[in-house]
Design an enzyme around this catalytic site. Structure first.
Site, PDB file in Angstrom:
ATOM      1  N   LYS A  13      78.264 -35.241  30.740  1.00 42.89           N
ATOM      2  CA  LYS A  13      79.338 -35.662  31.651  1.00 42.89           C
ATOM      3  C   LYS A  13      78.915 -36.854  32.507  1.00 42.89           C
ATOM      4  O   LYS A  13      79.671 -37.796  32.675  1.00 42.89           O
ATOM      5  CB  LYS A  13      79.754 -34.511  32.574  1.00 42.89           C
ATOM      6  CG  LYS A  13      80.396 -33.347  31.860  1.00 42.89           C
ATOM      7  CD  LYS A  13      81.043 -32.394  32.856  1.00 42.89           C
ATOM      8  CE  LYS A  13      80.075 -31.825  33.863  1.00 42.89           C
ATOM      9  NZ  LYS A  13      79.236 -30.745  33.379  1.00 42.89           N
ATOM     10  N   ARG A  89      86.531 -26.127  37.881  1.00 40.79           N
ATOM     11  CA  ARG A  89      85.565 -25.283  37.180  1.00 40.79           C
ATOM     12  C   ARG A  89      86.099 -23.861  37.004  1.00 40.79           C
ATOM     13  O   ARG A  89      85.482 -23.067  36.319  1.00 40.79           O
ATOM     14  CB  ARG A  89      84.280 -25.169  38.003  1.00 40.79           C
ATOM     15  CG  ARG A  89      83.321 -26.343  37.896  1.00 40.79           C
ATOM     16  CD  ARG A  89      82.214 -26.033  36.974  1.00 40.79           C
ATOM     17  NE  ARG A  89      80.839 -26.286  37.330  1.00 40.79           N
ATOM     18  CZ  ARG A  89      80.264 -27.394  37.721  1.00 40.79           C
ATOM     19  NH1 ARG A  89      80.968 -28.447  37.995  1.00 40.79           N
ATOM     20  NH2 ARG A  89      78.964 -27.467  37.884  1.00 40.79           N
ATOM     21  N   ARG A 128      65.144 -32.466  31.296  1.00 40.28           N
ATOM     22  CA  ARG A 128      65.629 -33.627  32.063  1.00 40.28           C
ATOM     23  C   ARG A 128      64.706 -33.970  33.232  1.00 40.28           C
ATOM     24  O   ARG A 128      64.313 -33.104  34.004  1.00 40.28           O
ATOM     25  CB  ARG A 128      67.029 -33.265  32.573  1.00 40.28           C
ATOM     26  CG  ARG A 128      67.750 -34.306  33.319  1.00 40.28           C
ATOM     27  CD  ARG A 128      69.243 -34.082  33.242  1.00 40.28           C
ATOM     28  NE  ARG A 128      69.728 -32.961  34.028  1.00 40.28           N
ATOM     29  CZ  ARG A 128      71.016 -32.596  34.076  1.00 40.28           C
ATOM     30  NH1 ARG A 128      71.918 -33.256  33.384  1.00 40.28           N
ATOM     31  NH2 ARG A 128      71.387 -31.582  34.798  1.00 40.28           N
ATOM     32  N   ARG A 161      65.967 -31.771  39.049  1.00 36.04           N
ATOM     33  CA  ARG A 161      66.886 -31.111  39.970  1.00 36.04           C
ATOM     34  C   ARG A 161      66.450 -29.676  40.230  1.00 36.04           C
ATOM     35  O   ARG A 161      66.013 -28.976  39.330  1.00 36.04           O
ATOM     36  CB  ARG A 161      68.291 -31.108  39.358  1.00 36.04           C
ATOM     37  CG  ARG A 161      69.114 -32.296  39.762  1.00 36.04           C
ATOM     38  CD  ARG A 161      70.371 -32.385  38.972  1.00 36.04           C
ATOM     39  NE  ARG A 161      71.127 -31.128  38.924  1.00 36.04           N
ATOM     40  CZ  ARG A 161      72.338 -31.026  38.393  1.00 36.04           C
ATOM     41  NH1 ARG A 161      72.917 -32.082  37.888  1.00 36.04           N
ATOM     42  NH2 ARG A 161      72.963 -29.873  38.359  1.00 36.04           N
ATOM     43  N   ARG A 172      74.030 -20.628  35.091  1.00 32.39           N
ATOM     44  CA  ARG A 172      75.050 -21.694  35.044  1.00 32.39           C
ATOM     45  C   ARG A 172      75.817 -21.674  33.721  1.00 32.39           C
ATOM     46  O   ARG A 172      77.038 -21.847  33.699  1.00 32.39           O
ATOM     47  CB  ARG A 172      74.411 -23.064  35.251  1.00 32.39           C
ATOM     48  CG  ARG A 172      74.167 -23.365  36.728  1.00 32.39           C
ATOM     49  CD  ARG A 172      73.061 -24.369  36.919  1.00 32.39           C
ATOM     50  NE  ARG A 172      73.422 -25.723  36.561  1.00 32.39           N
ATOM     51  CZ  ARG A 172      72.532 -26.666  36.212  1.00 32.39           C
ATOM     52  NH1 ARG A 172      71.249 -26.371  36.135  1.00 32.39           N
ATOM     53  NH2 ARG A 172      72.929 -27.878  35.929  1.00 32.39           N
TER      54      ARG A 172
HETATM   55  P1  AMP Z   1      76.987 -30.132  38.621  1.00 31.69           P
HETATM   56  O1  AMP Z   1      76.214 -31.299  39.139  1.00 31.69           O
HETATM   57  O2  AMP Z   1      78.403 -30.497  38.244  1.00 31.69           O
HETATM   58  O3  AMP Z   1      76.256 -29.398  37.498  1.00 31.69           O
HETATM   59  O4  AMP Z   1      77.141 -29.084  39.831  1.00 31.69           O
HETATM   60  C1  AMP Z   1      76.001 -28.505  40.425  1.00 31.69           C
HETATM   61  C2  AMP Z   1      76.405 -27.264  41.199  1.00 31.69           C
HETATM   62  O5  AMP Z   1      77.362 -27.603  42.242  1.00 31.69           O
HETATM   63  C3  AMP Z   1      77.095 -26.177  40.390  1.00 31.69           C
HETATM   64  O6  AMP Z   1      76.157 -25.336  39.713  1.00 31.69           O
HETATM   65  C4  AMP Z   1      77.859 -25.436  41.485  1.00 31.69           C
HETATM   66  O7  AMP Z   1      77.001 -24.618  42.254  1.00 31.69           O
HETATM   67  C5  AMP Z   1      78.318 -26.571  42.401  1.00 31.69           C
HETATM   68  N1  AMP Z   1      79.644 -27.096  41.979  1.00 31.69           N
HETATM   69  C6  AMP Z   1      79.930 -28.346  41.531  1.00 31.69           C
HETATM   70  N2  AMP Z   1      81.237 -28.474  41.241  1.00 31.69           N
HETATM   71  C7  AMP Z   1      81.801 -27.261  41.494  1.00 31.69           C
HETATM   72  C8  AMP Z   1      83.118 -26.733  41.383  1.00 31.69           C
HETATM   73  N3  AMP Z   1      84.146 -27.472  40.921  1.00 31.69           N
HETATM   74  N4  AMP Z   1      83.317 -25.437  41.733  1.00 31.69           N
HETATM   75  C9  AMP Z   1      82.314 -24.664  42.203  1.00 31.69           C
HETATM   76  N5  AMP Z   1      81.046 -25.090  42.310  1.00 31.69           N
HETATM   77  C10 AMP Z   1      80.780 -26.383  41.977  1.00 31.69           C
END
Ligand code: AMP
Length: 215
Positions: A13, A89, A128, A161, A172
């Site tokens: 993404k 999400r 990563r 990260r 996740r």
């Molecule tokens: P990402 O960078 O998109 O993988 O997001 C990292 C973390 O942020 C996720 O594992 C969630 O804890 C939180 N997060 C990001 N976007 C959302 C969302 N739309 N709804 C709920 N949690 C989110």
């Protein structure tokens, strides 16, 4: 052009979002990035989000919906559209978003879904590594550095990260299956989903994406 980009963690993404943003001059909104920025700046939102993120859990819908709405409201007046990355999400977020934008120019038009098998996702994520100085992204399996854990360009020590560990990743991916698949089905019912086989090289995937968006 109003887009969602969806896919499990590690589906690409971030990579395709930068390309889409450059190509179509749309505003990239990554909910994960906004949370990470808030955590770094130690805001109240960041402190609350961190308790969920560190465990790989989703941040509560209400908090995320409000944050996305605020961000959309603050887009520049001459914005050519948005690319929402990491949102919605859950089905509740999708329904709330549809409701918030119904009948406005901010309704979503296309949902790009990057499809990648779970075993590939594991290697992509656990391997990563990022350079905190120049932002270059590496992978110990697919794109290793010349010297272990040191950036090829600026010789800075690489980082990863906090939530890119085995335990958190399993949660996740589980959360993704449980909560996010229904979102894809919701937008398939609205005929908005473009399914992309994202287990190929960058150019093949990009050709598919751009052909779909230009048609
Ligand atoms: P990402 O960078 O998109 O993988 O997001 C990292 C973390 O942020 C996720 O594992 C969630 O804890 C939180 N997060 C990001 N976007 C959302 C969302 N739309 N709804 C709920 N949690 C989110």
């Amino acid at each position: 052009m109003n887009l969602f980009i969806m896919g499990a963690p590690g589906s690409g993404k971030g990579t395709f979002s930068s390309r889409l943003k450059d190509q179509y001059q749309i505003d990239h909104i990554s909910t994960g990035d906004i949370f990470r920025k808030n955590i770094k700046e130690n805001t109240a939102l960041g402190q609350e989000a961190k308790t969920y993120m560190d465990k790989g859990l989703l941040v509560p819908d209400e908090l995320v919906n409000k944050m996305v709405l605020d961000t959309l409201r603050n887009l520049p007046a001459d914005s050519k559209g948005y690319l929402l990355d990491g949102y919605p999400r859950t089905l509740e977020q999708a329904k709330a978003f549809d409701e918030m934008t119904k009948g406005t120019p901010q309704e979503v038009e296309t949902v790009l879904y990057l499809d990648v098998p779970n075993e590939v996702l594991n290697k992509r994520i656990l391997g990563r590594r990022t350079c905190p100085n120049c932002g270059e992204i590496y992978n110990i399996y697919f794109k290793p550095t010349k010297v272990e854990n040191v950036c090829d360009h600026c010789q800075t020590e690489l980082t990863y990260r906090a939530d890119d560990n085995e335990e958190s990743l399993a949660v996740r991916l589980g959360e993704y299956d449980r909560a996010t698949r229904p979102v894809i089905e919701h937008y398939q019912d609205q005929n908005k989903v473009v399914l992309v086989d994202a287990n190929r090289d960058f150019e093949a995937i990009w050709t598919d994406i751009s052909a779909n968006l230009n048609s």
